[in-house]
Design a protein around this motif. Structure first.
Motif, PDB file in Angstrom:
ATOM      1  N   ALA A 134       0.959  -1.256  -0.312  1.00  0.00           N
ATOM      2  CA  ALA A 134       0.044   0.436   0.062  1.00  0.00           C
ATOM      3  C   ALA A 134       0.984   1.216   0.568  1.00  0.00           C
ATOM      4  N   THR A 135       1.877   1.229   0.194  1.00  0.00           N
ATOM      5  CA  THR A 135       2.556   1.990   1.230  1.00  0.00           C
ATOM      6  C   THR A 135       3.507   2.436  -1.187  1.00  0.00           C
ATOM      7  N   VAL A 136       3.893   1.888  -1.331  1.00  0.00           N
ATOM      8  CA  VAL A 136       4.215   1.963  -2.040  1.00  0.00           C
ATOM      9  C   VAL A 136       3.310   2.083  -3.616  1.00  0.00           C
ATOM     10  N   LYS A 137       2.335   1.989  -3.274  1.00  0.00           N
ATOM     11  CA  LYS A 137       1.084   2.079  -4.478  1.00  0.00           C
ATOM     12  C   LYS A 137       1.092   3.545  -3.961  1.00  0.00           C
ATOM     13  N   GLU A 138       1.408   4.190  -2.744  1.00  0.00           N
ATOM     14  CA  GLU A 138       0.900   5.439  -2.615  1.00  0.00           C
ATOM     15  C   GLU A 138       1.934   6.368  -2.987  1.00  0.00           C
ATOM     16  N   PHE A 139       3.084   5.761  -2.492  1.00  0.00           N
ATOM     17  CA  PHE A 139       4.319   6.446  -2.984  1.00  0.00           C
ATOM     18  C   PHE A 139       4.200   6.859  -4.954  1.00  0.00           C
ATOM     19  N   HIS A 140       3.542   5.877  -5.942  1.00  0.00           N
ATOM     20  CA  HIS A 140       3.402   6.527  -7.086  1.00  0.00           C
ATOM     21  C   HIS A 140       2.803   7.416  -7.486  1.00  0.00           C
ATOM     22  N   THR A 141       2.172   7.214  -6.298  1.00  0.00           N
ATOM     23  CA  THR A 141       0.554   7.626  -6.758  1.00  0.00           C
ATOM     24  C   THR A 141       0.577   9.541  -6.484  1.00  0.00           C
ATOM     25  N   ALA A 142       2.341   9.986  -5.551  1.00  0.00           N
ATOM     26  CA  ALA A 142       2.147  10.699  -5.247  1.00  0.00           C
ATOM     27  C   ALA A 142       2.927  11.469  -6.569  1.00  0.00           C
ATOM     28  N   LEU A 143       3.786  10.537  -6.780  1.00  0.00           N
ATOM     29  CA  LEU A 143       4.408  11.021  -7.989  1.00  0.00           C
ATOM     30  C   LEU A 143       4.064  11.354  -9.212  1.00  0.00           C
ATOM     31  N   VAL A 144       2.710  10.499  -9.089  1.00  0.00           N
ATOM     32  CA  VAL A 144       1.571  11.187 -10.652  1.00  0.00           C
ATOM     33  C   VAL A 144       1.412  12.604  -9.787  1.00  0.00           C
ATOM     34  N   ASN A 145       0.829  12.627  -9.061  1.00  0.00           N
ATOM     35  CA  ASN A 145       0.235  13.930  -8.702  1.00  0.00           C
ATOM     36  C   ASN A 145       1.300  14.927  -7.531  1.00  0.00           C
ATOM     37  N   LYS A 146       2.488  14.624  -8.285  1.00  0.00           N
ATOM     38  CA  LYS A 146       3.952  15.969  -7.861  1.00  0.00           C
ATOM     39  C   LYS A 146       3.100  15.977  -5.930  1.00  0.00           C
ATOM     40  N   ASN A 147       2.699  15.161  -5.281  1.00  0.00           N
ATOM     41  CA  ASN A 147       2.591  15.712  -4.063  1.00  0.00           C
ATOM     42  C   ASN A 147       4.296  15.349  -3.395  1.00  0.00           C
ATOM     43  N   THR A 148       4.710  17.020  -3.083  1.00  0.00           N
ATOM     44  CA  THR A 148       6.540  16.788  -2.901  1.00  0.00           C
ATOM     45  C   THR A 148       6.219  16.157  -1.343  1.00  0.00           C
ATOM     46  N   VAL A 149       5.136  16.427  -0.321  1.00  0.00           N
ATOM     47  CA  VAL A 149       4.456  16.673   0.941  1.00  0.00           C
ATOM     48  C   VAL A 149       4.859  15.208   0.987  1.00  0.00           C
ATOM     49  N   SER A 150       4.513  14.168   0.507  1.00  0.00           N
ATOM     50  CA  SER A 150       3.982  12.536   0.174  1.00  0.00           C
ATOM     51  C   SER A 150       5.244  12.086   0.627  1.00  0.00           C
ATOM     52  N   ILE A 151       5.799  12.841  -0.890  1.00  0.00           N
ATOM     53  CA  ILE A 151       7.405  12.536  -1.293  1.00  0.00           C
ATOM     54  C   ILE A 151       8.147  12.663  -0.516  1.00  0.00           C
ATOM     55  N   ASN A 152       8.315  13.502   0.971  1.00  0.00           N
ATOM     56  CA  ASN A 152       8.982  14.361   1.170  1.00  0.00           C
ATOM     57  C   ASN A 152       8.654  12.927   2.524  1.00  0.00           C
ATOM     58  N   GLN A 153       7.742  12.541   2.929  1.00  0.00           N
ATOM     59  CA  GLN A 153       7.714  11.956   4.196  1.00  0.00           C
ATOM     60  C   GLN A 153       7.992  10.393   4.087  1.00  0.00           C
TER      61      GLN A 153
END
Length: 139
Positions: free
Chosen positions: A27-46
């Motif tokens: 689930a974390t792996v998929k959330e990270f990849h979704t953060a890449l698509v969404n340019k969610n730098t806060v999530s990527i940083n965390q």
């Protein structure tokens, strides 16, 4: 008899915990990849370790700082990131995650699609899985 039951309980509990931990990591792996698509730098940083090494199939390697900066400047963007055939190997607080991915991305204004084989190394810090390293090859 008591020892047999105790031993069986320990084995079942250990297997159940490993499966739960594997599911959490996927689930974390998929959330990270979704953060890449969404340019969610806060999530990527965390979700990334400060020593991150993010290797692309063309040999380009980004650090954690590079990834965040490259999103903020528009140097790179992901339009889609689809994983398939995810396998997880847990080893204490570390895990290898392998999968096949179809990725659509834009680099310096040029859109491309890639079929990749990916290895990600995740480290558990406290209760959180963090991406430590990633390498992709064209598949």
């Amino acid at each position: 008899m008591k020892w047999t039951l105790l031993w069986a309980f320990i084995v079942v509990t250990t297997v159940a915990n490993a499966q739960t931990e594997e599911a959490k990591l996927i689930a974390t792996v998929k959330e990270f990849h979704t953060a890449l698509v969404n340019k969610n730098t806060v999530s990527i940083n965390q979700q990334t370790d400060k020593a991150l090494s993010y290797g692309h199939s063309n040999g380009w390697v980004q650090t954690k700082t590079d990834i965040i900066k490259d999103f903020e400047t528009g140097y790179i963007s992901y339009q889609s990131f689809k994983e398939d055939s995810i396998t997880v190997t847990l080893n204490g607080n570390m895990a290898n995650v392998r999968f096949v991915a179809d990725v659509a991305a834009t680099l310096k204004g040029t859109a491309s699609s890639f079929h990749l084989k990916v290895l990600e190394v995740w480290v558990k810090k406290g209760k959180r899985w963090m991406l430590f390293a990633r390498q992709a090859v064209k598949g």
